[in-house]
Every structure is written in C-alpha cells, then in structure tokens.
Motif scaffolding. Sequence first.
Motif, PDB file in Angstrom:
ATOM      1  N   LYS A  90     -49.027   3.761  27.055  1.00 40.59           N
ATOM      2  CA  LYS A  90     -49.507   3.648  25.676  1.00 40.59           C
ATOM      3  C   LYS A  90     -50.479   4.776  25.330  1.00 40.59           C
ATOM      4  O   LYS A  90     -50.410   5.358  24.247  1.00 40.59           O
ATOM      5  N   GLU A  91     -51.370   5.070  26.258  1.00 42.36           N
ATOM      6  CA  GLU A  91     -52.363   6.123  26.016  1.00 42.36           C
ATOM      7  C   GLU A  91     -51.689   7.488  25.865  1.00 42.36           C
ATOM      8  O   GLU A  91     -52.058   8.282  24.999  1.00 42.36           O
ATOM      9  N   GLU A 128     -46.510  11.229  20.797  1.00 36.48           N
ATOM     10  CA  GLU A 128     -45.654  10.936  19.650  1.00 36.48           C
ATOM     11  C   GLU A 128     -46.152  11.579  18.350  1.00 36.48           C
ATOM     12  O   GLU A 128     -45.344  12.161  17.607  1.00 36.48           O
ATOM     13  N   PRO A 129     -47.465  11.526  18.038  1.00 34.38           N
ATOM     14  CA  PRO A 129     -47.922  12.248  16.835  1.00 34.38           C
ATOM     15  C   PRO A 129     -47.682  13.756  16.938  1.00 34.38           C
ATOM     16  O   PRO A 129     -47.361  14.401  15.931  1.00 34.38           O
ATOM     17  N   GLN A 130     -47.831  14.305  18.134  1.00 31.37           N
ATOM     18  CA  GLN A 130     -47.545  15.729  18.319  1.00 31.37           C
ATOM     19  C   GLN A 130     -46.080  16.028  18.028  1.00 31.37           C
ATOM     20  O   GLN A 130     -45.755  17.042  17.388  1.00 31.37           O
ATOM     21  N   ILE A 181     -42.283  18.495  24.248  1.00 28.54           N
ATOM     22  CA  ILE A 181     -42.942  17.187  24.107  1.00 28.54           C
ATOM     23  C   ILE A 181     -41.946  16.059  24.383  1.00 28.54           C
ATOM     24  O   ILE A 181     -42.289  15.068  25.041  1.00 28.54           O
ATOM     25  N   THR A 182     -40.725  16.193  23.886  1.00 31.00           N
ATOM     26  CA  THR A 182     -39.703  15.172  24.139  1.00 31.00           C
ATOM     27  C   THR A 182     -39.444  15.036  25.632  1.00 31.00           C
ATOM     28  O   THR A 182     -39.258  13.920  26.147  1.00 31.00           O
ATOM     29  N   GLY A 183     -39.427  16.150  26.343  1.00 29.58           N
ATOM     30  CA  GLY A 183     -39.254  16.105  27.800  1.00 29.58           C
ATOM     31  C   GLY A 183     -40.357  15.316  28.472  1.00 29.58           C
ATOM     32  O   GLY A 183     -40.105  14.526  29.404  1.00 29.58           O
ATOM     33  N   ALA A 194     -37.830   9.078  20.163  1.00 30.89           N
ATOM     34  CA  ALA A 194     -38.408  10.406  20.324  1.00 30.89           C
ATOM     35  C   ALA A 194     -37.345  11.483  20.084  1.00 30.89           C
ATOM     36  O   ALA A 194     -37.599  12.507  19.440  1.00 30.89           O
ATOM     37  N   LYS A 195     -36.154  11.240  20.596  1.00 31.62           N
ATOM     38  CA  LYS A 195     -35.093  12.230  20.431  1.00 31.62           C
ATOM     39  C   LYS A 195     -34.676  12.366  18.967  1.00 31.62           C
ATOM     40  O   LYS A 195     -34.296  13.456  18.527  1.00 31.62           O
TER      41      LYS A 195
END
Length: 319
Positions: free
Chosen positions: A12-13, A19-21, A37-39, A57-58
């Motif tokens: 979660k952290e 996710e915002p990035q 970031i997705t990786g 995410a993808k």
Amino acid sequence: MPQQPLLSKEQKENLAILEPQLKSCVRSADLERAKRITGKIQNLLRPTGHETRILQAKNWLYETAMEANSLTFAKMGFEGTIQKSNKNTRLHLEAISLLAICYLREANLDRSRDLIIKAVESINNIKSEDRRKQFHRRLIERLEEESILVGLKDESGTPLALEEVDQHTIKLVMTKSENQIYLEMGQAVPQRSIDLLSDVRDTYTMRLPGPDRKLLPSPITEENKEELGKRASSALKRVAWRAVCSPNSEIYKAWSQGLSVVYDKKYIAGAIVASFNSVSISAVMIAASAAALAIKFGAEVFCETFAPNSMMIDRKEKS
C-alpha cells in the motif's frame, strides 16, 4: 478472475507513491517513464497475485502510449486488458473506451464505431445512475474532442508560419474577450470535425437505452460557435498543454520571469506553432486562438485549467 488477496502495508505504501507517478505520465505523455514505473508496480504485485491491480496500472501505461502517439503499442495493450479482464468490470469498460479512441485517432471510423457501441452497452453494467452519468459524460465528451482533433489534422496542409500566427494572436489578445476568442476558434473549426462530431454522437446514442439518453451532456451543434470553440479548445489542450506547460521547456522557464518576456519573444505562439505542426494541424485561427487563450489566462491558470485528464476513473472517486 479469482478474488484478490489483501494488500500488505508495504504494498500500500509503495502503491501510494507509484500509482500517482504513473497517472501523471498520461498528462505528460512520458512513455519511457511510464514503462519503468509499471515495471516496478508489476514486480511489487505479481508475487502476491494482484493481477487486476497490475492490469489497472497497465491501462495507464497504454493510455500514456496513446498520448505519446505510440498507437500500435497502445492498441495491443488495450486488447490484452480486454481479453484478461472480467466483462462486467470498470477496467474492461475503460480498455474498450480507450481502444475506441485509438482507432478514432487513426481515422479508422468503422472499427471505432464498433468499439463505441460495445462501450455504451458495457456502461449498462454500472448500476448507479450517478456513476453511469459520470462515465457517459467523460466518454462522450472525450470522443467529441477526439473527433474535433481528427477533423483538424490535414497531412496535405501548409505548415503554420510563426509570423502569421503571432500577428493574429496579438490582435486577438488586444481586441477580443475570452468568450470572443472561443467564438473565433469555433468559427475556424472545419466541416470535417463537425461531421465527425455528429457521426460519433449518432453512434453513441444508437444503442443507448431511452432513459439513459437524458444522462448525456447536451450535444455540441454547428450553430453554437462559442460552445464549439470551447470544446475545440478542450480538445487541443492535449497538444497545447505539453507545448506550453512542460516544466523542462524553455517557455515554462521564461514564464517565471514574467509574461512580458514570453510575449516579446513569441514564446507562446512559437510553442503552439511547433506543436500543431508536429500533428499536422494547419488552421491559423485555431493556433492563434489557442496562443491567445494561453496569454490571457497566464501560466499558472492555463497550465492548471488545460491540463489533460485521464479517461480512467480514480479509485477514490465516488461519483
């Protein structure tokens, strides 16, 4: 797809940062950063089987690819999400909707129409009327914006000349109000854009249940040039915002020195002309109107007001 396990505190952290990035990459069309970031998100979630969260995410990754004009990559990605996700989920609906936009951008209207119809049918799975209304509004407005953009592109057109655009920009800034600039922009929208707007609207409402038609925003008509200009301006923000508001661009740095510096050096008109030429938009008054609005709003307001939004619904949104 089986029920997802609970996320750990560490997951979660990390997701609260990653996710915002990733979502911000959609706005900036930064595909390489989105891939990195997705990786990281995939490596974080795959060991615990959080496949739905990975697909989400993808979808942001593929939307970033779409904004970066890597349409083949985006289409293949959305097709994968459609195949792997449950047909009754928001994730599936978003992938269909974004894939429809990809094909609309390619002017593949037949394929886009098929996907728009599928998306409209899938929206019926949303039980809440407020949420159906929200998604209808997001999707139809985005499709109308994309229709305007497709109609504005002219591969055979003469590239914009900075001097001509700058002259019109100065005149608009000095003599026209904000609403009058929108009117000028609406009058410059070509017939092809207007025809596409009508076609997309007709396709959208074709399979829409009667009671849900009242959930749609009012249509943009050819007669209301000011509203047409506002919608065109909203469509063009995906081009103009990145030209004017990237923190690494010279124009954004110059803005910190005051508007007069930017205006005197034609930074705004120059950035708009370069970005419009890169996507084959050659309508002088469209470019001049976009530049004039940027000048009238000022840097901070323009960059906040015209920032492109993702089609995907944030998990925290309730309505």
